[in-house]
Design an enzyme around this catalytic site. Sequence first.
Site, PDB file in Angstrom:
ATOM      1  N   HIS A 124       0.845  -1.190   0.000  1.00 33.17           N
ATOM      2  CA  HIS A 124       0.000   0.000   0.000  1.00 33.17           C
ATOM      3  C   HIS A 124       0.887   1.248   0.000  1.00 33.17           C
ATOM      4  CE1 HIS A 124      -3.536  -2.413   0.790  1.00 33.17           C
ATOM      5  NE2 HIS A 124      -2.934  -2.985   1.826  1.00 33.17           N
ATOM      6  N   CYS A 174      -0.155   2.339  -4.495  1.00 32.33           N
ATOM      7  CA  CYS A 174      -0.915   3.528  -4.866  1.00 32.33           C
ATOM      8  C   CYS A 174      -0.019   4.758  -4.760  1.00 32.33           C
ATOM      9  CB  CYS A 174      -2.117   3.691  -3.942  1.00 32.33           C
ATOM     10  SG  CYS A 174      -3.363   2.401  -4.098  1.00 32.33           S
TER      11      CYS A 174
END
Length: 443
Positions: A133, A175
């Site tokens: 992430h 991301c």
Amino acid sequence: MAARVILSLLFLPVALAEKWAVIAAGSQGFMNYRHQADACHAYQIMLKSGVPAANIILMMQDDVVKSSENPFPGQLFNKPGNASLDVYKGCKVDYSGDIVTAQLFLDVLTGKGKGKVLKSTEKDTVFVNFVDHGGPGIVAFPNGPFLHVKDLSKTLETMQSQKMFNQLVFYMEACESGSMFPDLKDDGKILAVTASNGKESSWGTYCGDEAVVKGKNIGSCLGDLFSVNWMEDDDLGKLASETFRSQISKVTKLTNKSHVCSFGDKSFEDEAIGRVEGALISDVFSDSSKGAVDARDIYVTQAYWAWQNAAVDQKEKAWARFVGIVNDRERDDQLFATMGRQACAGSTKVQLDECQQSILGDRAEMKDMDCHKKLATLVHEHCPVSSSHHATGGWNGYNMKFSQVLLNLCEHQEELGQSVDQLAQIVEEECSKVKAVVTEVVV
């Protein structure tokens, strides 16, 4: 970007050169199955590409194979199908459990520590792969604080100054991963390729109904779209003639949910990748975007899918898990909106509504790294931990997108009439208020 980019660098004819690889999966928990599957798949490709096992350093929580939710205990699969290979078989994890931190990753890259670390020289080629992430200027690790762009940039500079590579390729799946390489030079011998630009999510794939292996649904996404695309490259037979540029173009097109970006030294993009003995991947899956989900939404969509498909006696438990995730997301939405409102309250230069819209919606570029790192650290230390997101601090796979809010606060200090210390006080106070409420509810 592609298997070719990696392989090209790894097979450059440098006299007496060695090949090295550092692979890190930065998450934990069964909902993040895909990250550890990606990492082990990358490990297998490095072995088959000629990187000695002694020169591959792999770190990950290594908890997914042992999870009670895993329908194939001791195995990991990175793509669906009856012929899907167990990528965990032969995957040697050098660092696992609670020692896997951002600091360990940086130490390994710079050759520090008593364990297995990078010992490359100026003649060697190095491949680095990070999967997890992220948010603007930050990426997560399963334990301890996040990795900040300032610290990653400093580490890459240290590697350069210590002459630890002839060429280095860095693949980052996260991301807003395009925000993590602002300082790479066009002659620095480092090429970074990211799953997304600095303003968007990356995507998981083979999720939901598409996550079926050998007749069983895994119950979690099997891979990440960018990672799957470079590892499932279906044209490896043309390595002798294909260039980096054409390979990057191909994977960019395949990764059709986000914008693949490359940074740094592109001087070798037009070089031929060279010849590789044998195929690296024998069973290519044709449509890697099947079941693709925005990485920010994987927890909530998978939890809802799990509830829909749960046995009758498991429905209540599955619904509670889904509701918990939704509640945590809503709490994070409100928390960061409140931070923006509090920061705008004292501004005399812009209207309150206009100010709030700017703080929550702008995509300012990061210039004040020190300010951003300070605020981001306060979120990690003082905001409530989302257990439903397998988080170990205030950041989680959903709310890391709000790192942009902190970035906007730092870059709008003058309009806000707030110093770094004043902004820090707002962040800490708002986090602590919500954490106290959450703690009270739990108790």
